[in-house]
Structures are given as C-alpha cells and as structure tokens.
Scaffold this active site. Structure first.
Site, PDB file in Angstrom:
ATOM      1  N   SER A 237     -19.112  18.012  37.672  1.00  0.00           N
ATOM      2  CA  SER A 237     -19.081  18.646  37.092  1.00  0.00           C
ATOM      3  C   SER A 237     -19.883  19.236  35.757  1.00  0.00           C
ATOM      4  O   SER A 237     -21.310  19.248  36.710  1.00  0.00           O
ATOM      5  CB  SER A 237     -18.331  19.397  35.643  1.00  0.00           C
ATOM      6  OG  SER A 237     -17.598  20.457  35.404  1.00  0.00           O
ATOM      7  N   GLU A 354      -9.865  22.706  43.343  1.00  0.00           N
ATOM      8  CA  GLU A 354     -11.458  22.999  42.108  1.00  0.00           C
ATOM      9  C   GLU A 354     -10.669  23.758  41.018  1.00  0.00           C
ATOM     10  O   GLU A 354     -10.225  23.170  39.717  1.00  0.00           O
ATOM     11  CB  GLU A 354     -12.244  22.741  42.192  1.00  0.00           C
ATOM     12  CG  GLU A 354     -13.334  21.138  43.058  1.00  0.00           C
ATOM     13  CD  GLU A 354     -13.752  20.644  41.908  1.00  0.00           C
ATOM     14  OE1 GLU A 354     -13.714  20.898  40.523  1.00  0.00           O
ATOM     15  OE2 GLU A 354     -14.221  19.823  42.800  1.00  0.00           O
ATOM     16  N   HIS A 445      -9.779  20.248  39.476  1.00  0.00           N
ATOM     17  CA  HIS A 445     -11.008  19.434  38.737  1.00  0.00           C
ATOM     18  C   HIS A 445     -10.703  18.531  37.739  1.00  0.00           C
ATOM     19  O   HIS A 445     -10.127  18.333  37.077  1.00  0.00           O
ATOM     20  CB  HIS A 445     -12.093  20.712  38.079  1.00  0.00           C
ATOM     21  CG  HIS A 445     -13.170  20.416  37.638  1.00  0.00           C
ATOM     22  ND1 HIS A 445     -14.227  20.686  38.341  1.00  0.00           N
ATOM     23  CD2 HIS A 445     -14.080  20.870  36.605  1.00  0.00           C
ATOM     24  CE1 HIS A 445     -15.089  20.553  37.624  1.00  0.00           C
ATOM     25  NE2 HIS A 445     -15.257  20.225  36.264  1.00  0.00           N
TER      26      HIS A 445
END
Length: 547
Positions: A237, A354, A445
C-alpha cells in the site's frame, strides 16, 4: 494522470498507499560481529548479542531465531529536528537491549484496519525511528535480507504490528527480516518549503526516513547475519508507493537489489501540482508554532486538514511521497522506462478486489462505493467509458463492474504499466491474489499480507478469521507457498527458484505473454489475465496523483 475522486471518503488504511523514507544516514561502517548469548533477566530465557559499530545490541532468542526489537536507525526527530530530514543516530555506551516492541509513530488509533502491538488510543512518541530484526543467527552467513515498509495511507500503522512478525519468513527462508517505522502524517509528509525555504523538501521526510533505514541496513545488517549486497525491500500500500518513489531517485540500486510492490505503484506518488494544493490547504502558516506544538495538538490539526479536502484527497491520499525534482526526480513510470532502476529486480502485484476493502467504511457499503466511481473515472477516457463498461459488464452485475474498473484504474493497471516498463531492463514478475473468504467481500486490499508473513492474522479482512477456522490446512499451505516465493525472490531474483511445496513455475513478465501468478487454491499461472480489460486503459498515463 491518476486522478483523485472528489467524493471518495475513506479514512483509514489507504489504497492511496503512501509512505515515507529517509535521507540522513546512520554512522560509520559495520565492524566484525561477535556472537554470544546472555541471560536477559526474565526467567531462564536467553538473548542474542551482536556488536555493531554503533555499539553492542542484545535481543531475545525465540524459537530458534534471534529477535532484536526497537533499534534506533536515526536520531529522534524532535525539537529543532521536527520537520527536518532524519539525522544520524549516535553510538551508545554499554549494551542496547533491543526488546521494545511498542514503538509507534504519532497517530490516532485506526481501530478497524491496523494490528497494533497494544491498546493505546493515541500514540504521541516522536522518538519512533526504530527498526526490528529477525535472524536465524547474528553470524557471517550472508543471508538474503528482506526489509518491510508498512502501509496505512502514510498516516497509520507501524512496523511493530503482530501481522508483520518476521519469524516465519526468517525461519522458513533462512533470511534476515527487518521491519521499520517512519514518520507519518503531518510530521513526515507535509511540504513546508512554501512557508520557509529552509524546510523545502519536508513533504518527503517520511520517504527520507525509509531511505535512511535502508542505508542503516546496508551498513549494519552483516552484524545480524545478513548480506548487505542482497537486500530486498518489500512494501504494501503506502509502503509500495514509497518504494516506487525510490525507483525514481538517483541510484536506487545503492539502497536495494530487489523490490516487491504489493498493492501500490508510482501512480500514487503525488505530482508537484497536487502537493502544492495540499500544502496550500494546511491550516497553520506559522512554522515556529507548529514546530513547538504538542504532538496531540499536531494530530488534531492534521485531522482538521484532512477533513477540509473532499473525498480521497481528504483521507486516503492526503499524505505520501511526491515528485519534488530533487529527491524524486520525475514521474516513476517515466523514470523506470528510461532505465533509472535497471539495477533492481522487481516483483509487483495486486489483489483482485482491492477497492472493496473501502466498502467497510463507506455509507451503504459496496453499493455506495460503486456509485462514487463516477467522480473517480478519468475525464481523458470519457468518450470510451460506455464501451469500457460494456466489456466489464460481461459476467458481472453493474455494481461489480464499477468496482472492478475502480480496482483496475487505481491499482492493477498502474502496477502492470510499471512491470512492463521495468521488464525492458531487469527480470520482473507479476502476481494477482485471488483467494477470497467465502463469507467476505472479496480479495480485498491487504488480504495478501497474512499469507506473505505467514502470520494468518486477518485484520481488516471481512470473513478472514472464519475462513481460517474452517480451512486452516489449505490456507497454511498457500501461505507457505507465498513465503517460499518471496524468500526465493529475495535470495536469487527468481520467485520460483525455491519450490519446497508443489506450485507452478513462475515465468518473468514479458510482452506479449504477460505471465502472471494467480495466488488461489491452488495457485496457477495465467497469461495476460483479463487482457481485454487491461487493453481498454491504453493511452492513459498513470504517472502520478493529481486533483
């Protein structure tokens, strides 16, 4: 351009993926390592001891490993050093007992997505530029080194989270694993040069912190049994966005030999114009007052600043590295395509669903998130949107199609562009993580993190814990396969070189084949998965985040 949606409000971890690095260096070069054991004063446990040029360090023995927690890699960024580049750490006298697992850089607790080491609601200790080391033994074995940079929108998180515990990677991969903290939020990512030229570049201090930690590793990791010439940096990330930014700095190969980017790319590095917009929106114009303000008050000002901007700009994308022309020279994809990172092997990938992660924090959940995509879709492709949507609608509902486009635009396609650019110069590998909890909201995610570290801690992943209870054996196998792949890449540059558990070979990513590892039960290799959808984005430059 990677355009910020005007209404996507997500506070918390961040698909924006921004993190930071460092610029100052620790001191001196590593000296010979002395290996010993000594009691640590707690029962009959033993601690591992090594000698560095900074001083003697003792840790603890844990399941056949030596673990060192809370080693300072830079001077505390306090007082006159607040908002300044990181400075060298001073040598210490006596033995540094590296047993502190509670260092967390200043932040308000993110109760939904981060896996903190304790239950504090607010973290206010600026003396947080510390790192952790897991090693089979602090000898001279020259093991591969894996350095992890955490995510969290460059606003949340810590390298001390239990889900980032490096024991499994170190033991199974015979590697030295390092995790680190870096300055977050206003303290690490706010450009103050417009108020005082002497602070020019402060918006990349978080990035400088990370780079300082990597230089510390190059100088001292041999004292912990690692090979300073074989360092792989792994980021997720915001951490991946930061490492991407490093690929656009001068000589990234001097920091690391290989890089793994999980759910983040150079598309999330701020453009100069976007950084100026953010700096102009900051509510305090007096640097002297900001420099002396109590940390708790700084965090309050930070939250007001974040709330003042709409959507993702006010949440997930407010903080992060930017193209300042000095440290980060140019857009990441352009710089990589020109061969700036030709000395770095690359592994990059994303999770299939995600953006569904942010449905947990969005009014009306996934349906509300899908509706917000209208504000996110790039104006440059407006003329072809109807045709693109029709392709994505095949086999999907309208909501599923919008979310798939959202994920592709924000994470998957920029990652593929970066992989394609780097594949011209060095071996490059691409993955997609597809496994999803049966009772969750997709392969969201952060879902790959519990598998990469082997901790199987599903913080912020709906349905993850229940899936683990009912299918632990198969999920453990999948995790072992990913641990083997990541440590094999760190050791050799080839994620398929070490296959202790049956899984398919993993060819490099090259056009036109575009071989991609699909992590699922079981894993498989797919050539150009969803290539018809990938091609729809041709012509859009994913070269930075802008308004």
């Amino acid at each position: 351009m990677f355009r910020v949606p005007s209404v996507l409000a997500v506070a918390g971890t961040a698909l924006a993926l921004a993190t930071a690095t460092g610029t100052a260096t620790a001191t001196a070069t590593a000296t010979a390592t002395a290996t010993a054991t000594a009691t640590d004063g707690v029962g009959d446990r033993t601690a591992c001891v090594t000698r560095t040029s900074l001083g003697v360090v003792s840790g603890t023995a844990d399941a056949g490993l030596c673990v060192f927690r809370g080693i300072p890699y830079a001077a505390p960024p306090v007082g006159e050093r607040r908002f300044r580049p990181p400075q060298p750490v001073s040598p210490w006298k006596g033995t540094l007992r590296a047993v502190d697992d509670a260092r967390v850089c200043p932040q308000d607790r993110d109760v939904l997505t981060e896996d903190y080491p304790d239950d504090r609601k607010v973290y206010t200790d600026e003396d947080c530029l510390h790192l952790n080391v897991w090693t089979p033994r602090p000898d001279r074995a020259k093991r591969p080194v894996i350095v992890f940079v955490h995510g969290g929108a460059a606003r949340y998180g810590t390298g001390n989270e239990p889900r980032y515990d490096g024991r499994r990677l170190a033991a199974r991969g015979d590697a030295v694993v390092v995790s680190l903290n870096y300055r977050l939020g206003v303290l690490g990512w706010t450009e103050l040069g417009g108020l005082d030229p002497s602070y020019r570049g402060s918006g990349n201090n978080g990035l400088r912190d990370q780079m300082t930690a990597l230089r510390w590793v190059r100088r001292h990791v041999a004292d912990f049994g690692g090979d300073p010439a074989n360092v792989t940096v792994v980021g997720e990330s915001a951490g991946a966005a930061s490492i991407s930014a490093m690929l656009a700095t001068d000589h990234p190969e001097r920091l690391f030999r290989r890089a793994v980017l999980q759910s983040g790319s150079g598309a999330l590095v701020h453009t100069p114009a976007f950084e100026r917009e953010l700096a102009a929106a900051f509510p305090i114009r007096d640097i002297a007052a900001l420099r002396t303000m109590p940390v708790a008050d700084v965090l309050k000002v930070q939250e007001k600043a974040v709330a003042a901007l709409p959507g993702a700009a006010g949440g997930a994308l407010y903080f992060g590295p930017y193209v300042d022309g000095t440290l980060v020279r140019e857009s990441v994809v352009k710089r990589v395509a020109a061969g700036n990172a030709r000395g770095v092997d690359l592994l990059v990938g994303s999770d299939r669903d995600e953006v569904n992660f942010f449905g947990q924090f969005t009014p009306n959940g996934l349906s509300g998130l899908a509706r917000q995509y209208d504000a996110f879709f790039p104006k440059e492709l407006a003329a072809r949107r109807e045709r693109m949507t029709a392709v994505y609608r095949k086999g999907r509902t309208r909501r599923e199609a919008a979310l798939a486009m959202f994920t592709d635009q924000s994470v998957r396609i920029p990652a593929l562009r970066l992989a394609e650019a780097q594949s011209r110069w060095r071996p490059t590998y691409v993955y997609q993580f597809d496994w999803a909890p049966p009772k969750g909201i997709g392969a969201v995610h952060t879902i790959e993190l519990p598998f990469v570290f082997g901790t199987l801690r599903f913080r912020g992943v709906p349905g993850g814990d229940e899936a683990l209870r009912t299918d632990r054996a198969r999920l453990t196998t999948l995790s072992n396969q990913m641990v083997d792949a990541w440590t094999s890449f760190a050791r050799t540059g080839d994620p398929a070189a070490r296959r202790t558990i049956s899984r398919p070979a993993w060819p490099p990513y090259r056009t036109p084949r575009r071989a991609t590892m699909i992590w699922d039960l079981p894993p498989k290799v797919s050539d150009d998965p969803r290539g018809n959808e990938r091609a729809l984005w041709n012509g859009l430059a994913f070269d930075g985040t802008t308004l």
